[in-house]
Design an enzyme around this catalytic site. Sequence first.
Site, mmCIF file in Angstrom:
data_model
loop_
_atom_site.group_PDB
_atom_site.id
_atom_site.type_symbol
_atom_site.label_atom_id
_atom_site.label_comp_id
_atom_site.label_asym_id
_atom_site.label_seq_id
_atom_site.Cartn_x
_atom_site.Cartn_y
_atom_site.Cartn_z
ATOM 1 N N LYS A 69 1.475 -9.256 2.740
ATOM 2 C CA LYS A 69 2.095 -8.557 1.625
ATOM 3 C C LYS A 69 3.573 -8.386 1.949
ATOM 4 O O LYS A 69 3.935 -7.863 3.001
ATOM 5 C CB LYS A 69 1.451 -7.197 1.411
ATOM 6 C CG LYS A 69 2.000 -6.479 0.193
ATOM 7 C CD LYS A 69 1.449 -5.078 0.078
ATOM 8 C CE LYS A 69 2.150 -4.089 0.956
ATOM 9 N NZ LYS A 69 3.510 -3.701 0.583
ATOM 10 N N ASP A 110 4.784 -7.441 -3.414
ATOM 11 C CA ASP A 110 4.575 -6.048 -3.850
ATOM 12 C C ASP A 110 5.923 -5.394 -4.110
ATOM 13 O O ASP A 110 6.464 -4.710 -3.244
ATOM 14 C CB ASP A 110 3.807 -5.329 -2.726
ATOM 15 C CG ASP A 110 3.664 -3.830 -2.943
ATOM 16 O OD1 ASP A 110 3.608 -3.393 -4.105
ATOM 17 O OD2 ASP A 110 3.590 -3.105 -1.931
ATOM 18 N N LYS A 130 6.485 -3.754 -7.214
ATOM 19 C CA LYS A 130 6.220 -2.629 -8.135
ATOM 20 C C LYS A 130 7.276 -2.464 -9.220
ATOM 21 O O LYS A 130 7.955 -1.428 -9.311
ATOM 22 C CB LYS A 130 6.125 -1.330 -7.340
ATOM 23 C CG LYS A 130 5.072 -1.332 -6.243
ATOM 24 C CD LYS A 130 4.989 0.051 -5.614
ATOM 25 C CE LYS A 130 4.029 0.121 -4.461
ATOM 26 N NZ LYS A 130 4.472 -0.591 -3.249
ATOM 27 N N ASP A 168 10.353 -1.263 -15.666
ATOM 28 C CA ASP A 168 11.599 -1.315 -16.447
ATOM 29 C C ASP A 168 11.225 -1.568 -17.900
ATOM 30 O O ASP A 168 10.033 -1.582 -18.238
ATOM 31 C CB ASP A 168 12.507 -2.434 -15.877
ATOM 32 C CG ASP A 168 13.993 -2.152 -16.126
ATOM 33 O OD1 ASP A 168 14.331 -1.636 -17.212
ATOM 34 O OD2 ASP A 168 14.810 -2.447 -15.241
ATOM 35 N N THR A 182 -0.900 5.754 -3.187
ATOM 36 C CA THR A 182 -1.849 6.418 -2.276
ATOM 37 C C THR A 182 -1.173 7.525 -1.468
ATOM 38 O O THR A 182 -1.839 8.274 -0.764
ATOM 39 C CB THR A 182 -2.504 5.389 -1.337
ATOM 40 O OG1 THR A 182 -1.512 4.433 -0.953
ATOM 41 C CG2 THR A 182 -3.638 4.684 -1.997
ATOM 42 N N ARG A 200 0.638 -0.250 8.900
ATOM 43 C CA ARG A 200 0.863 0.361 10.213
ATOM 44 C C ARG A 200 -0.354 0.404 11.123
ATOM 45 O O ARG A 200 -0.198 0.375 12.339
ATOM 46 C CB ARG A 200 1.464 1.759 10.014
ATOM 47 C CG ARG A 200 2.914 1.678 9.562
ATOM 48 C CD ARG A 200 3.401 2.961 8.970
ATOM 49 N NE ARG A 200 2.821 3.208 7.661
ATOM 50 C CZ ARG A 200 3.161 4.243 6.870
ATOM 51 N NH1 ARG A 200 4.078 5.090 7.279
ATOM 52 N NH2 ARG A 200 2.593 4.393 5.688
HETATM 53 O O1 C5P Z 1 1.400 1.153 6.694
HETATM 54 P P1 C5P Z 1 0.463 1.303 5.540
HETATM 55 O O2 C5P Z 1 -0.878 0.631 5.751
HETATM 56 O O3 C5P Z 1 0.368 2.713 5.025
HETATM 57 O O4 C5P Z 1 1.189 0.449 4.403
HETATM 58 C C1 C5P Z 1 0.751 0.380 3.100
HETATM 59 C C2 C5P Z 1 1.540 -0.623 2.369
HETATM 60 O O5 C5P Z 1 1.001 -0.692 1.065
HETATM 61 C C3 C5P Z 1 3.021 -0.287 2.223
HETATM 62 O O6 C5P Z 1 3.714 -1.536 2.251
HETATM 63 C C4 C5P Z 1 3.135 0.314 0.855
HETATM 64 O O7 C5P Z 1 4.358 0.016 0.220
HETATM 65 C C5 C5P Z 1 1.991 -0.369 0.113
HETATM 66 N N1 C5P Z 1 1.421 0.348 -1.008
HETATM 67 C C6 C5P Z 1 0.883 1.610 -0.912
HETATM 68 N N2 C5P Z 1 0.375 2.243 -2.006
HETATM 69 C C7 C5P Z 1 0.368 1.638 -3.189
HETATM 70 C C8 C5P Z 1 0.890 0.342 -3.306
HETATM 71 C C9 C5P Z 1 1.393 -0.285 -2.178
HETATM 72 O O8 C5P Z 1 0.841 2.159 0.174
HETATM 73 N N3 C5P Z 1 -0.172 2.243 -4.227
#
Ligand code: C5P
Length: 234
Positions: free
Chosen positions: A32, A59, A61, A64, A121, A213
């Site tokens: 991603k 991703d 997002k 606009d 989330t 992460r």
């Molecule tokens: O590090 P972690 O697993 O929390 O990363 C989640 C990834 O998913 C980040 O790149 C974040 O931008 C993305 N994301 C998210 N929640 C969403 C959409 C995308 O955490 N609703």
Amino acid sequence: MGNPIYLALDFNDWQETEQFLDKHQLDRVAVKVGMELFYHEGPDVIKRLRDRGHDIFLDIKLHDIPTTIYKAMKNIAKLDVELTNVHGLGGGEMIRAAKAGLLDGAKNSKPPELLAVTLLTSMQKEVLEQELNIQGSIEDTVTHLAKLAQDNGADGVVCSAHEVRALKAICGRAFLAVTPGIRLLNSDSDDQKRVATPALAKRNGADALVIGRSITLAEDPKQAYIIAKEEWNA
Ligand code: C5P
């Protein structure tokens, strides 16, 4: 969409990204690409990852006015990514414009599938109610946004693993649910609030996971990726 796990490449630049993928031998895994890397490297980063054999979820997002979204998506359709997204809160007309842009931009090639972000989330109920004045349960808001996205041509949504069951009951199994906020058992939640393990996401009917992460900051990222995949496949 055939990949169960998208590894979030939340790195600052290409050098860091390439070093990480090489060091941990994460060859050809689905990835991603988010705002951090994309805004630093531009569309060229997509080509470099494609050349290395990675499937890509772009991703960024978008949110606009419909005309701008249509034109942006027309350009994104030419990048050869598997998935991309908009914010569902942009409304039905914007989602339709996004889909039209992807279809028109892809011409004879396969257009990227369109996901709508429901609620991030990292969001909690108190923030929705007190800061954004969005009332009702998180589940109701997410299912409402998912239905809106489906009715306006999206192929699926990004949501937390906790809302997948409810939205699949309304939108059907074929409507995609991609879930970030995934944590392996011993990892930190960081800024995420509605977290779940790969196993729970799978049990609830998710089609794919986004994991950042829990893998990138793990002592052994390759091993963490394997564990996540095993949990998914179990
Ligand atoms: O590090 P972690 O697993 O929390 O990363 C989640 C990834 O998913 C980040 O790149 C974040 O931008 C993305 N994301 C998210 N929640 C969403 C959409 C995308 O955490 N609703």
